[in-house]
Design a protein around this motif. Structure first.
Motif: not given
Length: 135
Positions: A68-72
């Protein structure tokens, strides 16, 4: 599914290349230079930047939140790359106030805040949904 997508991508690229070759108004040397610069920027700057940030995230972000953090982070980077010329005012004409008339810096800041918030909210919603389904 991979083969049809690769085939479709090759057909679309072929259509674009053929259109560029057959169009008399296209400066092929300029297109080749642009492509080479884009390739060097991607492989020499953006790829190492994304890999380095991914490595840092792996070290400091819990495993279940890493995707999720990588996507953001990658989404925010893409938004920055697209919006930066507008924020810096490239193309703005003092004699024509209708060219780039918006406060693009504020809009960029808003998007950079909203993207992680939406990603984290969606992640929490997915976790709740999965937890409710398991009961």
């Amino acid at each position: 599914m991979r083969r049809p997508l690769i085939g479709a991508g090759l057909l679309i690229m072929g259509y674009g290349v053929l259109g560029a070759i057959l169009d008399a108004d296209v400066n092929l040397v300029g297109v080749l230079v642009f492509g080479a610069v884009l390739l060097v920027l991607h492989d020499g700057f953006f790829l190492p930047l994304v890999a380095g940030v991914g490595r840092v995230l792996r070290r400091f972000v819990p495993a279940r939140w890493q995707a999720t953090v990588r996507l953001a982070a990658i989404t925010d980077l893409a938004v920055i790359v697209v919006a930066l010329p507008l924020v810096l005012g490239f193309g703005r004409d003092a004699g024509n106030p209708t060219v780039l008339p918006r406060p693009y810096g504020k809009g960029l800041l808003l998007i950079l805040i909203l993207v992680p918030l939406v990603a984290l909210t969606c992640r929490k919603g997915i976790e709740r949904f999965r937890g409710a389904r398991r009961r």
